[in-house]
Design an enzyme around this catalytic site. Structure first.
Site, PDB file in Angstrom:
ATOM      1  N   GLU A  82      38.519  15.172  40.080  1.00 17.77           N
ATOM      2  CA  GLU A  82      37.790  16.401  39.753  1.00 17.77           C
ATOM      3  C   GLU A  82      36.810  16.249  38.575  1.00 17.77           C
ATOM      4  O   GLU A  82      36.414  17.254  37.975  1.00 17.77           O
ATOM      5  CB  GLU A  82      38.776  17.534  39.456  1.00 17.77           C
ATOM      6  CG  GLU A  82      39.596  17.937  40.672  1.00 17.77           C
ATOM      7  CD  GLU A  82      40.335  19.240  40.445  1.00 17.77           C
ATOM      8  OE1 GLU A  82      40.019  20.224  41.150  1.00 17.77           O
ATOM      9  OE2 GLU A  82      41.206  19.284  39.567  1.00 17.77           O
ATOM     10  N   HIS A 101      39.901  21.657  32.031  1.00 19.50           N
ATOM     11  CA  HIS A 101      40.344  22.153  33.340  1.00 19.50           C
ATOM     12  C   HIS A 101      41.839  21.910  33.457  1.00 19.50           C
ATOM     13  O   HIS A 101      42.290  20.757  33.404  1.00 19.50           O
ATOM     14  CB  HIS A 101      39.613  21.458  34.490  1.00 19.50           C
ATOM     15  CG  HIS A 101      40.280  21.736  35.805  1.00 19.50           C
ATOM     16  ND1 HIS A 101      40.464  23.011  36.284  1.00 19.50           N
ATOM     17  CD2 HIS A 101      40.859  20.915  36.729  1.00 19.50           C
ATOM     18  CE1 HIS A 101      41.107  22.961  37.439  1.00 19.50           C
ATOM     19  NE2 HIS A 101      41.364  21.703  37.728  1.00 19.50           N
ATOM     20  N   HIS A 103      45.827  23.889  35.074  1.00 24.54           N
ATOM     21  CA  HIS A 103      46.422  24.747  36.109  1.00 24.54           C
ATOM     22  C   HIS A 103      47.524  25.616  35.511  1.00 24.54           C
ATOM     23  O   HIS A 103      48.680  25.524  35.927  1.00 24.54           O
ATOM     24  CB  HIS A 103      47.001  23.886  37.235  1.00 24.54           C
ATOM     25  CG  HIS A 103      46.084  22.818  37.735  1.00 24.54           C
ATOM     26  ND1 HIS A 103      46.482  21.523  37.947  1.00 24.54           N
ATOM     27  CD2 HIS A 103      44.766  22.852  38.063  1.00 24.54           C
ATOM     28  CE1 HIS A 103      45.461  20.807  38.398  1.00 24.54           C
ATOM     29  NE2 HIS A 103      44.402  21.588  38.463  1.00 24.54           N
ATOM     30  N   HIS A 166      44.189  27.821  42.054  1.00 26.64           N
ATOM     31  CA  HIS A 166      44.012  26.459  41.585  1.00 26.64           C
ATOM     32  C   HIS A 166      44.212  26.352  40.062  1.00 26.64           C
ATOM     33  O   HIS A 166      45.166  25.727  39.610  1.00 26.64           O
ATOM     34  CB  HIS A 166      42.614  25.985  42.016  1.00 26.64           C
ATOM     35  CG  HIS A 166      42.238  24.620  41.561  1.00 26.64           C
ATOM     36  ND1 HIS A 166      41.076  23.983  41.961  1.00 26.64           N
ATOM     37  CD2 HIS A 166      42.824  23.761  40.706  1.00 26.64           C
ATOM     38  CE1 HIS A 166      41.002  22.797  41.400  1.00 26.64           C
ATOM     39  NE2 HIS A 166      42.046  22.631  40.631  1.00 26.64           N
TER      40      HIS A 166
END
Ligand SMILES: [Zn+2]
Length: 236
Positions: A82, A101, A103, A166
């Site tokens: 990613e 980023h 989760h 996500h």
């Protein structure tokens, strides 16, 4: 000259590893998933942790320089699939120097519920009003420049975006700010879920006061002080 460039690179590796461990220490490890990055000051791409290890485990040697087309220019190990989240946000947002980023469970749950984040606490005033954007082009991994550009579009000029089913992406002038912002977003979502769990008639701060609180409580100086506090916790 060569020596100076190496020092800059070493400082960035240290910063990425610190941001990763701060997130891990706050309980936002998702096994081996999630990543923080720093924009390369020479425009070569993003400095990001390597894949296959957890945020809590990251040291400076686990940080790679990845180009916009996915080439590992410096550093060992495999890169995260990613990475385009980072490189495409940097391309779209010249003001951003750091991207996170992860989760986090409460943020993922709130976004999936379709309920809007509301300032039931101080924390949420950093993000709303207006409503926090939610990227929903896919709930799958952001594995191409095209998908990364979509995330950057959804983010717009904001400091955070939910990725439906996500995770979240947060940004800052520095990765220090992006990391603190990620922690505050997850706390804000958790507090809202707790509030709703009590039933009753939930109340939250109105828009005008929320904006005043944002400026008063979450100044860049305060966010930097929170970062320093978290860093001291790592050393303790
Ligand atoms: Zn992800």
């Amino acid at each position: 000259m060569f020596e100076k460039e190496n020092t800059v690179d070493e400082n960035i590796r240290l910063l990425v590893s610190q941001a990763s461990r701060v997130l891990g220490a706050a309980g936002l490890d998702d096994y081996i998933w999630g990543h923080a990055s720093v924009r390369d000051p020479e425009g070569r791409g993003a400095w990001i942790k390597r894949s296959g290890v957890g945020l809590s485990e990251i040291g400076p040697d686990d940080v790679q320089l990845v180009s916009r087309d996915g080439e590992v220019l410096l550093g060992a190990g495999n890169r995260h699939i990613e990475y385009p989240i980072h490189t495409e946000v940097y391309a779209a947002r010249p003001d951003v120097g750091g991207v996170v980023h992860i989760h986090p469970p409460h943020a993922v749950a709130l976004a999936a519920s379709g309920v809007q984040l509301r300032p039931v606490s101080h924390q949420a005033t950093l993000f709303t009003p207006p409503a926090v954007p939610c990227y929903d082009d896919t709930t799958d991994l952001i594995r191409s420049a095209e998908l990364g550009a979509g995330v950057a579009r959804a983010l717009g000029d904001r400091n955070a975006v939910f990725l439906l089913n996500h995770g979240i992406v947060t940004v800052g002038v520095t990765v220090r700010e992006a990391a603190v912002t990620a922690l505050l977003l997850e706390e804000a979502c958790e507090q809202q879920l707790r509030t709703l769990g009590y039933g009753g008639t939930p109340r939250w701060t109105d828009d005008a006061e929320a904006l005043e609180k944002r400026d008063r409580i979450y100044s860049p100086r305060a966010l930097e002080q929170v970062w320093q506090y978290l860093l001291r916790g790592l050393d303790a």
